[in-house]
Design a protein around this motif. Structure first.
Motif, PDB file in Angstrom:
ATOM      1  N   ALA A 194      59.286  31.587  43.410  1.00 51.63           N
ATOM      2  CA  ALA A 194      59.055  32.840  42.699  1.00 51.63           C
ATOM      3  C   ALA A 194      57.818  32.705  41.824  1.00 51.63           C
ATOM      4  O   ALA A 194      57.483  31.603  41.384  1.00 51.63           O
ATOM      5  N   ALA A 195      57.157  33.843  41.594  1.00 51.70           N
ATOM      6  CA  ALA A 195      55.986  33.857  40.724  1.00 51.70           C
ATOM      7  C   ALA A 195      55.803  35.259  40.172  1.00 51.70           C
ATOM      8  O   ALA A 195      56.307  36.231  40.742  1.00 51.70           O
ATOM      9  N   VAL A 196      55.075  35.359  39.077  1.00 45.06           N
ATOM     10  CA  VAL A 196      54.717  36.641  38.496  1.00 45.06           C
ATOM     11  C   VAL A 196      53.291  36.959  38.939  1.00 45.06           C
ATOM     12  O   VAL A 196      52.395  36.131  38.792  1.00 45.06           O
ATOM     13  N   ALA A 197      53.097  38.159  39.481  1.00 43.23           N
ATOM     14  CA  ALA A 197      51.774  38.548  39.966  1.00 43.23           C
ATOM     15  C   ALA A 197      51.101  39.474  38.965  1.00 43.23           C
ATOM     16  O   ALA A 197      51.738  40.354  38.395  1.00 43.23           O
ATOM     17  N   ASP A 198      49.813  39.271  38.757  1.00 46.13           N
ATOM     18  CA  ASP A 198      49.075  40.194  37.908  1.00 46.13           C
ATOM     19  C   ASP A 198      48.499  41.322  38.767  1.00 46.13           C
ATOM     20  O   ASP A 198      48.637  41.327  39.993  1.00 46.13           O
ATOM     21  N   THR A 199      47.858  42.266  38.122  1.00 46.52           N
ATOM     22  CA  THR A 199      47.339  43.440  38.823  1.00 46.52           C
ATOM     23  C   THR A 199      46.358  43.060  39.915  1.00 46.52           C
ATOM     24  O   THR A 199      46.416  43.592  41.024  1.00 46.52           O
ATOM     25  N   HIS A 200      45.464  42.130  39.636  1.00 44.65           N
ATOM     26  CA  HIS A 200      44.460  41.756  40.633  1.00 44.65           C
ATOM     27  C   HIS A 200      45.098  41.177  41.888  1.00 44.65           C
ATOM     28  O   HIS A 200      44.714  41.524  42.999  1.00 44.65           O
ATOM     29  N   ALA A 201      46.072  40.307  41.719  1.00 42.40           N
ATOM     30  CA  ALA A 201      46.732  39.714  42.888  1.00 42.40           C
ATOM     31  C   ALA A 201      47.426  40.785  43.722  1.00 42.40           C
ATOM     32  O   ALA A 201      47.374  40.752  44.958  1.00 42.40           O
ATOM     33  N   LEU A 202      48.072  41.749  43.067  1.00 46.41           N
ATOM     34  CA  LEU A 202      48.730  42.829  43.804  1.00 46.41           C
ATOM     35  C   LEU A 202      47.722  43.671  44.575  1.00 46.41           C
ATOM     36  O   LEU A 202      47.946  44.029  45.735  1.00 46.41           O
ATOM     37  N   VAL A 203      46.602  43.980  43.950  1.00 46.01           N
ATOM     38  CA  VAL A 203      45.573  44.769  44.622  1.00 46.01           C
ATOM     39  C   VAL A 203      44.985  43.996  45.795  1.00 46.01           C
ATOM     40  O   VAL A 203      44.816  44.541  46.890  1.00 46.01           O
ATOM     41  N   PHE A 204      44.671  42.736  45.593  1.00 42.99           N
ATOM     42  CA  PHE A 204      44.119  41.928  46.689  1.00 42.99           C
ATOM     43  C   PHE A 204      45.105  41.850  47.846  1.00 42.99           C
ATOM     44  O   PHE A 204      44.720  41.973  49.008  1.00 42.99           O
ATOM     45  N   HIS A 205      46.378  41.652  47.551  1.00 42.13           N
ATOM     46  CA  HIS A 205      47.387  41.587  48.607  1.00 42.13           C
ATOM     47  C   HIS A 205      47.507  42.931  49.319  1.00 42.13           C
ATOM     48  O   HIS A 205      47.532  42.982  50.551  1.00 42.13           O
TER      49      HIS A 205
END
Length: 71
Positions: free
Chosen positions: A6-17
């Protein structure tokens, strides 16, 4: 060290994904892939981040659906 489940994603990681994974590091891409197979969990810190992430993803020509209850 074992890969995290498990990990916490920031906004940039969500957008890139959401935009196809370009810009993610190897470990982050692997974790998102595992989460899509339901082998890991990616946490989003707050519902307030979702509309911002969705608007950025839409500008990146991606499809990131937002539940109607969050609108």
């Amino acid at each position: 060290m074992a890969d995290p489940a498990a990990a916490v994603a920031d906004t940039h990681a969500l957008v890139f994904h959401a935009a196809g994974g370009h810009g993610l590091g190897r470990s982050a891409a692997a974790l998102f892939a595992r989460s899509e197979r339901r082998d890991a969990i990616v946490y989003v810190p707050a519902p307030a981040a979702v509309p911002r992430t969705r608007s950025r993803a839409l500008r990146a020509n991606s499809s990131l659906a937002m539940p109607t209850s969050w609108r």
